[in-house]
Scaffold this active site. Structure first.
Site, PDB file in Angstrom:
ATOM      1  CG  ASP A  82      -1.786   1.536   1.292  1.00  0.00           C
ATOM      2  OD1 ASP A  82      -1.574   1.832   0.654  1.00  0.00           O
ATOM      3  OD2 ASP A  82      -2.724   1.921   2.121  1.00  0.00           O
TER       4      ASP A  82
ATOM      5  N   GLY B 149       0.728   4.572  -0.522  1.00  0.00           N
ATOM      6  CA  GLY B 149       0.324   5.787   0.448  1.00  0.00           C
ATOM      7  C   GLY B 149       1.113   7.433  -0.051  1.00  0.00           C
TER       8      GLY B 149
ATOM      9  CG  LEU C 298       3.937   5.634   6.608  1.00  0.00           C
ATOM     10  CD1 LEU C 298       3.459   5.297   7.826  1.00  0.00           C
ATOM     11  CD2 LEU C 298       6.102   6.299   6.696  1.00  0.00           C
TER      12      LEU C 298
ATOM     13  CD  GLU D 225      -6.323   4.283  -0.731  1.00  0.00           C
ATOM     14  OE1 GLU D 225      -5.787   5.346   0.538  1.00  0.00           O
ATOM     15  OE2 GLU D 225      -5.810   5.109  -1.509  1.00  0.00           O
TER      16      GLU D 225
ATOM     17  CE1 TYR E 297       1.707  12.629  12.798  1.00  0.00           C
ATOM     18  CE2 TYR E 297       2.615  10.650  14.461  1.00  0.00           C
ATOM     19  CZ  TYR E 297       1.656  11.743  13.936  1.00  0.00           C
ATOM     20  OH  TYR E 297       0.744  11.256  14.200  1.00  0.00           O
TER      21      TYR E 297
ATOM     22  CB  SER F  28      -0.241   6.011   9.206  1.00  0.00           C
ATOM     23  OG  SER F  28      -0.266   7.179   8.337  1.00  0.00           O
TER      24      SER F  28
END
Length: 300
Positions: free
Chosen positions: A31, A33, A36, A96, A162, A256
């Site tokens: 995946d 994105g 990430l 997705e 982050y 996430s």
């Protein structure tokens, strides 16, 4: 969200109930994105999870070529096509939302598996779905999410990582920048919970700047606490209203943005309950899309 390099989260002998989908050999669901790249893969009979930052697609592609040189791959996510081109061999592609809704079913606790629920995928932004058995429907979303937190943090405080943003926010007081109901009803008994937010950042005075927190300035910790609280409350409010409109109370949160982010989870959980919803957070939920892509290959 906070990955600065690829990180293998854990060996996972059992992602969930994959009975009936044995599929011999190595394989990977990916995946890719906005923030990430999440990978759910099988190698030598062991199921594992791994992630890369999306601004390091070449690193992810190189790892896949070396670690799984001949394995079938299925990609999903907004950067899936770009990553597939970097990998340089034939891959499958999967929508997705379809991948996410398929993968989450593997991670749900048994108590939630048989009932309808609203799924909120809080990543860079937030996507919202209603899942009822094998049926799923995307009903909307919002641009608010982890990307909002990082972007506003950069503008307001200069913090870029982050982990540092979340750590600072955990030390902050939202009552400094946010106008609470109790602030409006000062000296009187408010008609609703006085600690509820009346206006996000509504207590910031003219000329206020980010500083030490003294002389009218607002500390970066307080500002970041309010940023995360604003995102959490907005996402929770949207989700509870959407859930009620579709006749469900349970809201399953994945994504996430919750990684190591206790302030966001607390804001979302408390506001969901306040609005009448039942919040649930799923471990490794951010890998739902990757798991759904892995299922497409019949592996597990």
């Amino acid at each position: 969200m906070d990955a600065t390099q690829s990180t293998e989260l854990h060996a996972a002998p059992d992602f969930g109930d994959l009975a009936g989908r044995p599929g011999p050999g190595d394989a990977a669901g990916i995946d890719a994105g906005g923030t990430l790249v999440k990978i759910a893969y099988v190698k030598d009979g062991v199921r594992r999870l791994r992630k890369f930052r999306s601004d390091r697609l070449a690193e992810a592609a190189d790892w896949l070529r070396k670690e799984l040189p001949d394995a079938p791959l299925c990609l999903t996510g907004g950067k899936g096509a770009k990553l597939a081109a970097l990998i340089g061999r034939e891959t499958d592609m999967m929508p997705e939302f379809e991948a996410t809704c398929a993968g989450i079913r593997l991670l749900l606790p048994p108590a939630l598996g048989g009932s309808a629920f609203l799924l909120a995928n809080v990543g860079t932004g937030t996507s919202v779905h209603v899942i009822d058995g094998e049926r799923n429907l995307r009903i909307g979303g919002t641009g608010l999410g982890g990307g909002t937190i990082v972007g506003l943090a950069r503008l307001l405080t200069g913090l870029d990582k982050y982990e540092a943003i979340v750590a600072a926010a955990a030390k902050g007081d939202r009552g400094t920048a946010d106008l609470k109901v109790r602030h409006i009803y000062e000296g009187l008994e408010p008609p609703i919970d006085g600690d509820l937010t009346a206006s996000n950042f509504g207590r910031v005075l003219p000329g206020a700047v980010i500083g030490s927190g003294e002389d009218g300035s607002i500390s970066r910790e307080d500002a970041l606490a309010s940023v995360i609280g604003m995102v959490g409350e907005a996402v929770a409010t949207l989700c509870v209203h959407a859930a009620a409109a579709h006749g469900v109370k349970t809201v399953v949160y994945i994504g996430s943005s919750f990684n190591g982010n206790a302030p966001l989870r607390q804001a979302v959980e408390s506001y969901t309950r306040f609005r009448g919803g039942e919040p649930h957070f799923v471990e490794n939920g951010e890998f739902s899309g990757a798991l759904g892509a892995l299922l497409r290959l019949g592996r597990g």
